[in-house]
Design a protein around this motif. Sequence first.
Motif, short mmCIF file in Angstrom:
data_model
loop_
_atom_site.label_atom_id
_atom_site.label_comp_id
_atom_site.label_asym_id
_atom_site.label_seq_id
_atom_site.Cartn_x
_atom_site.Cartn_y
_atom_site.Cartn_z
N HIS A 1 0.81 -1.23 0.00
CA HIS A 1 0.00 0.00 0.00
C HIS A 1 0.84 1.27 0.00
O HIS A 1 0.42 2.31 0.51
CB HIS A 1 -0.98 -0.02 1.18
CG HIS A 1 -2.03 -1.07 1.02
ND1 HIS A 1 -2.97 -1.03 0.02
CD2 HIS A 1 -2.24 -2.22 1.69
CE1 HIS A 1 -3.73 -2.10 0.09
NE2 HIS A 1 -3.30 -2.86 1.09
N ASP A 2 2.05 1.19 -0.61
CA ASP A 2 2.82 2.40 -0.81
C ASP A 2 2.18 3.16 -1.97
O ASP A 2 2.24 2.72 -3.11
CB ASP A 2 4.28 2.08 -1.17
CG ASP A 2 4.99 1.36 -0.01
OD1 ASP A 2 4.38 1.31 1.08
OD2 ASP A 2 6.09 0.85 -0.23
N VAL A 3 1.58 4.29 -1.66
CA VAL A 3 0.82 5.00 -2.68
C VAL A 3 1.78 5.76 -3.61
O VAL A 3 2.75 6.37 -3.16
CB VAL A 3 -0.16 5.99 -2.01
CG1 VAL A 3 -0.91 6.81 -3.06
CG2 VAL A 3 -1.11 5.22 -1.13
N THR A 4 1.52 5.67 -4.92
CA THR A 4 2.29 6.44 -5.89
C THR A 4 1.86 7.90 -5.84
O THR A 4 0.68 8.20 -5.88
CB THR A 4 2.03 5.90 -7.30
OG1 THR A 4 2.30 4.52 -7.30
CG2 THR A 4 2.89 6.58 -8.32
N GLU A 5 2.84 8.81 -5.73
CA GLU A 5 2.52 10.23 -5.65
C GLU A 5 2.21 10.79 -7.03
O GLU A 5 2.92 10.47 -8.00
CB GLU A 5 3.74 10.99 -5.09
CG GLU A 5 4.27 10.47 -3.76
CD GLU A 5 3.48 11.01 -2.58
OE1 GLU A 5 2.93 12.11 -2.72
OE2 GLU A 5 3.43 10.34 -1.54
N ASP A 6 1.22 11.63 -7.13
CA ASP A 6 0.95 12.43 -8.33
C ASP A 6 1.10 11.67 -9.64
O ASP A 6 1.92 12.00 -10.49
CB ASP A 6 1.92 13.64 -8.40
CG ASP A 6 1.67 14.60 -7.24
OD1 ASP A 6 0.52 14.60 -6.76
OD2 ASP A 6 2.62 15.29 -6.86
N HIS A 7 0.38 10.60 -9.80
CA HIS A 7 0.51 9.83 -11.04
C HIS A 7 -0.60 10.26 -11.99
O HIS A 7 -1.73 9.84 -11.85
CB HIS A 7 0.44 8.33 -10.74
CG HIS A 7 0.96 7.50 -11.87
ND1 HIS A 7 2.23 7.62 -12.36
CD2 HIS A 7 0.39 6.53 -12.60
CE1 HIS A 7 2.43 6.77 -13.33
NE2 HIS A 7 1.32 6.09 -13.51
N SER A 8 -0.25 11.14 -12.92
CA SER A 8 -1.29 11.73 -13.76
C SER A 8 -1.73 10.77 -14.85
O SER A 8 -2.83 10.87 -15.38
CB SER A 8 -0.76 13.02 -14.40
OG SER A 8 0.43 12.73 -15.11
N HIS A 9 -0.88 9.80 -15.18
CA HIS A 9 -1.21 8.86 -16.26
C HIS A 9 -2.32 7.92 -15.82
O HIS A 9 -2.37 7.46 -14.68
CB HIS A 9 0.06 8.07 -16.61
CG HIS A 9 -0.18 6.97 -17.61
ND1 HIS A 9 -0.29 7.22 -18.95
CD2 HIS A 9 -0.34 5.65 -17.43
CE1 HIS A 9 -0.51 6.07 -19.57
NE2 HIS A 9 -0.54 5.10 -18.67
N GLN A 10 -3.26 7.68 -16.72
CA GLN A 10 -4.37 6.78 -16.43
C GLN A 10 -4.07 5.42 -17.07
O GLN A 10 -4.05 5.30 -18.29
CB GLN A 10 -5.67 7.36 -17.02
CG GLN A 10 -6.93 6.64 -16.57
CD GLN A 10 -7.26 6.94 -15.11
OE1 GLN A 10 -7.15 8.07 -14.66
NE2 GLN A 10 -7.66 5.92 -14.38
N HIS A 11 -3.78 4.36 -16.24
CA HIS A 11 -3.52 3.03 -16.79
C HIS A 11 -4.83 2.39 -17.22
O HIS A 11 -5.87 2.59 -16.62
CB HIS A 11 -2.85 2.13 -15.74
CG HIS A 11 -1.43 2.50 -15.47
ND1 HIS A 11 -0.45 2.48 -16.43
CD2 HIS A 11 -0.82 2.91 -14.31
CE1 HIS A 11 0.70 2.85 -15.89
NE2 HIS A 11 0.51 3.12 -14.61
#
Lengths: 262, 338
Positions: free
Chosen positions: B294-304
């Motif tokens: 549950h380490d959250v990715t910071e500011d990931h603007s890309h939508q997978h």
Amino acid sequence: MLNEHGPVVVDARDVTVAIGGRPVLRSNTLRVHEGEFLALMGANGSGKSTLVRALTGLRPLTSGSVALFGTPLDDFDQRQRIGFVPQRATAAGGVPASVREVVASGRLTRRRVLRPPGRADRRAVADALEVVGLADRAGDGISTLSGGQQQRALIARALAGEPDLFFLDEPTAGVDLPNQQALAAALRTLSERGATVVLVAHELGPLAPLVDRAVVLRDGRIAYDGPPLSEEAVHFHHHPTTEHHDHAPHVASPLDTLEGGR
Amino acid sequence: MNLIDLLGLDFMHRALLAALFTGLAAPAIGTFLVQKRLALLGDGIGHIAVTGVALGLLTGTSPTWTAVVVAIIGAVVIEVIREQGHTNGDVALALLFYGGLAGGVLITGLDGQGASSLNSYLFGSLTSIRGGDVWFTLALAVVILAVTLGLLPQLFSVASDPEFAKVAGLQVRAYNVLVAVLAAVTVTVAMRTVGLLLVSALMVVPVATSQQLARSFRTTLTGAMGVGVVAAVGGLLLSAALSVHATVAPGPTIVLLALAMFASTWPLGVWLRHRRRLRAPFPAVPADGTDHSHDVTEDHSHQHGDDCGHPAVQHGDHVDYVHDGHRHAPHGEHYDEH
């Protein structure tokens, strides 16, 4: 599934094996009963793999005798009753092969030459893959599997012939813990089905609870035969010899031979 | 004279048939040699057969038959040495290879002929193929296809793990000698079209081509036979067409065509294997006490998503999107670093 009064499945008497003239096993007697789960243990070079190779007929005896299911090894032709898992770093050869093809080659003991596989053959192969947990990888190339999964495929190959007696040579060597646990689960299934298992192991790990008899070899002789031991007792911690021990000098020239092969 | 005229000639018909059968038979037996990691065995037998050809030329008997006999003896000797000699088997093979080639050249010299008289055997020659050779090639191809396809499970088992096969009760030595003898006969038959020095290529290169794309042994075998036929027949036609302008031996043309087919499938194979590795599932996290799931990715603007171009790899009960060394698992509105 230990039954000390069951029929003797493996009867080895005074087994002596020399490789290149040097005695590697000296006068070992071993009887294995039906349904036993036996671990052959000992340090590197103690002769445990050689003993299994002698029991399967891969290594000729210098003296002594081996009988399987009451028949001397030389006359033994019920090969479908034996499942052999050799010590291999990889199950892959020079050409790609699917997991199903590798496992199906273990079914040849029950198939006639020049006949296509029947329904029973296909079911046995599918069941063997199921037992080792590789059913979903059957169509994949064997070389795409991890080392531990390849080792499980080799066990499935032995299983496909539906044998009663298994010889496994170091199936857990170099295998990670989750795969060792999967191996142990597969061997438990076999043992519960009533199979006799002779297992060569340097360390038992997750297989320890399955073993109901341990035989320890030391320098070519059976040094202990009885209930399972702790790891230290097997390796004689007061006498640590971990370096590799050569049975015989290596071949130096192309036409030199070691009788019976290496 | 152009290619169309050439195709009307009898020797060309014979050569085409011989090439067709050789193209089928050589890769079929070659697949088992490659599986046994003996890819160069055919080359070794070819060298030994040179002595056989030279003996035939010297004694005035048919070089094909003396080559067959010498090649079979050589193949069986190689097999015995391989079985007995173990560690240094390859050195023993090399001794035989060079002994065979040197013996052949020496004997040809004794006969008062230069090594050039060996040329049509070393690199193949269209015009040297006679009617009898075609029938012999046909018979051999039938035998090889019957044996390799009929005994495929047994030969596969012996080639991949001889010890296991022996414990399973198979006659390992008999099967090995059978393969060696069939390889020897294939080599000598193919010397008419591809030549002794290049015949090994027709046994090995189609297998290498086919295994770029195949996952199983059976598809590798059939694919190699297909490649072999295309290479042998295509190479022969090509050399015939070119021979209008210059002297073009069929052997090198066939081998170069097979290599070109390998070169064109190889990048495809590399890409397929790369993709397969990339999409192999990640192991479910072993319980070692630390939970990084549950380490959250910071500011990931890309939508997978399905069409974002990043491989979606199975990881336990979900998928991770792989890019730039990261494994991003969707978790509600954000991505977790897995």
